[in-house]
Design a protein around this motif. Structure first.
Motif, short mmCIF file in Angstrom:
data_model
loop_
_atom_site.label_atom_id
_atom_site.label_comp_id
_atom_site.label_asym_id
_atom_site.label_seq_id
_atom_site.Cartn_x
_atom_site.Cartn_y
_atom_site.Cartn_z
N ASP A 200 32.54 43.06 16.75
CA ASP A 200 31.33 42.67 16.68
C ASP A 200 30.34 44.24 17.13
O ASP A 200 31.03 44.26 18.10
CB ASP A 200 30.66 41.91 17.08
N ILE A 201 29.41 44.52 16.37
CA ILE A 201 28.37 45.62 16.94
C ILE A 201 28.31 45.75 18.56
O ILE A 201 27.98 46.24 19.32
CB ILE A 201 27.14 46.52 15.88
N ALA A 202 27.43 44.14 18.83
CA ALA A 202 26.66 43.53 20.08
C ALA A 202 27.88 43.42 20.94
O ALA A 202 28.95 42.24 20.86
CB ALA A 202 25.81 42.08 19.61
N ALA A 203 28.53 44.10 21.64
CA ALA A 203 29.39 44.29 22.51
C ALA A 203 28.91 43.14 23.57
O ALA A 203 30.14 42.61 24.35
CB ALA A 203 29.64 45.49 23.76
N ILE A 204 27.60 42.49 24.45
CA ILE A 204 27.60 41.65 25.23
C ILE A 204 28.27 40.58 23.80
O ILE A 204 28.81 39.77 24.90
CB ILE A 204 26.34 42.09 25.61
N SER A 205 27.80 40.10 22.73
CA SER A 205 28.35 39.32 22.37
C SER A 205 30.07 38.92 22.43
O SER A 205 30.64 38.57 22.07
CB SER A 205 28.37 38.85 20.85
N VAL A 206 30.71 40.60 21.88
CA VAL A 206 32.12 40.41 21.47
C VAL A 206 32.80 39.84 23.12
O VAL A 206 34.41 39.33 23.23
CB VAL A 206 32.62 42.31 21.74
N ASP B 19 46.54 34.42 19.46
CA ASP B 19 46.72 35.39 19.44
C ASP B 19 45.31 35.92 19.64
O ASP B 19 45.02 35.76 17.85
CB ASP B 19 48.11 36.37 19.54
N ALA B 20 44.88 37.19 20.28
CA ALA B 20 43.25 37.66 19.38
C ALA B 20 43.08 38.49 19.88
O ALA B 20 43.97 39.17 21.60
CB ALA B 20 42.86 36.75 19.77
N ALA B 21 42.66 39.57 19.78
CA ALA B 21 42.11 40.68 20.23
C ALA B 21 40.94 41.23 19.84
O ALA B 21 40.15 40.43 18.77
CB ALA B 21 42.61 41.81 19.64
N PHE B 22 39.29 41.66 20.46
CA PHE B 22 38.50 41.66 20.95
C PHE B 22 37.50 43.07 20.29
O PHE B 22 38.43 43.31 21.39
CB PHE B 22 37.70 40.49 21.55
N ALA B 23 36.44 43.32 19.82
CA ALA B 23 36.67 45.04 20.07
C ALA B 23 35.10 44.98 19.66
O ALA B 23 34.83 44.18 18.91
CB ALA B 23 37.35 46.05 19.50
N ALA B 24 34.11 45.75 20.40
CA ALA B 24 33.22 46.42 19.93
C ALA B 24 32.92 47.43 18.68
O ALA B 24 33.66 48.40 19.11
CB ALA B 24 32.08 46.58 20.81
#
Ligand code: SAM
Length: 330
Positions: free
Chosen positions: A109-115, A132-137
């Motif tokens: 997601d573009i919103a880093a705080i939401s990520v 398993d998961a990976a998250f990124a802004a």
């Protein structure tokens, strides 16, 4: 801290300007309210309904694609599929992916705080449905996914790409829409499914056309939502902006019309072909008596045990601004 958290923190904080900046600022600023406070939302009925529609869409079109994942290991029917959630927000769909028994989630997601909030939500998951998961802004409409994830993360193709209530932001320019579709299609396996929810452009433009000629402001809505256009007659395929307000959710954020035929035509260039498109009230009518999705509506508090709707008429009208869609990659 898990290795995935390290992975996701590689991105430097980026300053977004213009309409994109407004969108990012808005979503980053929205608090991640707890379950209890969420129940107090004046539009809780509408929020529950939107969640139910997403569940129906994910179950009907996502689950079969996940179950058919080529890495599916015969007898072990749990945890095989891989999902890419683009515009994941605060991770509101994480429990839906857990129910789908996926093996791996990539969420951007573009919103880093939401990520960060989405990642925290995932980190609190326990039990056999944990994946398993990976998250990124990432600005998924300007940058490739390779900027967010290392090659190992992208090596295995995804079975489902989900874009819930967010794809319309890409239609600001043709370049952004193409970048978005490239990110959707490039990592999706043939036979995989791309599903999402977007505002219904036909309905929005019909409402615009129906406004009396002498109105000062080109807007319509009710106590729950408001949509304001800037121009009555122009109908550009990209950058057709309006401002959207939804009580307790969206504060006059700039959004863009997605003309369905244009979207379908572009998607075909990326090997994506429509298999489902329904207005939200049609999704409701189609599934209210369904053996699984009918009772789910009660459990998700869309209706009470007597079948009484949790939405008043204004919320119902707001819900029907949207359509749900599914495409298949061929
Ligand atoms: N999909 C989530 C859900 O259903 O709860 C969030 C939906 S929220 C209405 C729209 C999301 O789109 C926001 O989190 C916003 O930051 C994201 N978004 C908007 N423009 C984006 C972009 N260029 N790249 C990635 N995400 C974007």
């Amino acid at each position: 801290r898990s290795p995935d958290a390290e992975e996701a923190n590689q991105q430097p904080i980026k300053k977004h300007i213009g309409d994109v900046g407004r969108v990012v600022e808005h979503y980053n600023a929205r608090p991640d309210v707890g379950v209890k406070q969420r129940l107090e939302s004046p539009i809780i009925g509408l929020k529950n309904f939107n969640n139910w529609v997403k569940s129906v869409l994910i179950t009907r079109f996502g689950h079969p694609a996940l179950a058919a994942s080529p890495v599916h290991s015969g007898r072990d029917r749990s945890g095989s599929g891989k999902v890419l959630d683009m515009g994941c927000g605060k991770g509101g769909d994480i429990t839906k992916w857990a129910k789908a028994r996926i093996k791996e989630l990539l969420a951007v997601d573009i919103a880093a705080i939401s990520v960060d909030q989405a990642r925290s939500r995932w980190q609190t998951m326990r039990g056999p449905t944990r994946f398993d998961a990976a998250f990124a802004a990432l600005d998924c409409y300007s940058d490739p996914l390779t900027k967010a994830f290392p090659p190992e993360r992208l090596a295995r193709p995804v079975d489902v790409v989900s874009m819930q209530f967010c794809m319309h932001y890409a239609f600001e320019t043709v370049q952004k829409a193409r970048c978005m579709l490239d990110n959707v299609s490039r990592w999706l396996r043939p036979g995989g499914i791309f599903l999402g929810t977007i505002p219904n452009s036909d309905q929005l433009l019909e409402r615009l056309d129906a406004l009396p000629p002498d109105v000062e402001e080109l807007s319509f809505g009710n106590s729950v939502y408001k949509i304001r256009f800037e121009d009555r007659h122009s109908r550009p395929l990209f950058g057709h902006r309006y401002y959207f307000y939804l009580e307790d959710a969206v504060e006059n954020v700039p959004e863009y019309i997605v003309q369905w035929d244009n979207f379908v035509q572009m998607a075909a260039e990326f090997g994506l072909f429509p298999v489902y498109k329904k207005e939200f009230h049609e999704v409701y009518a189609e599934h209210e008596d369904h053996e699984e999705f009918g009772p789910l509506m009660v459990r998700m508090k869309v209706v009470d045990a007597n079948g009484e709707s949790a939405m008043d008429e204004d919320q119902w009208e707001a819900a029907n601004i949207y359509i749900a869609f599914a495409f298949e990659k061929r």
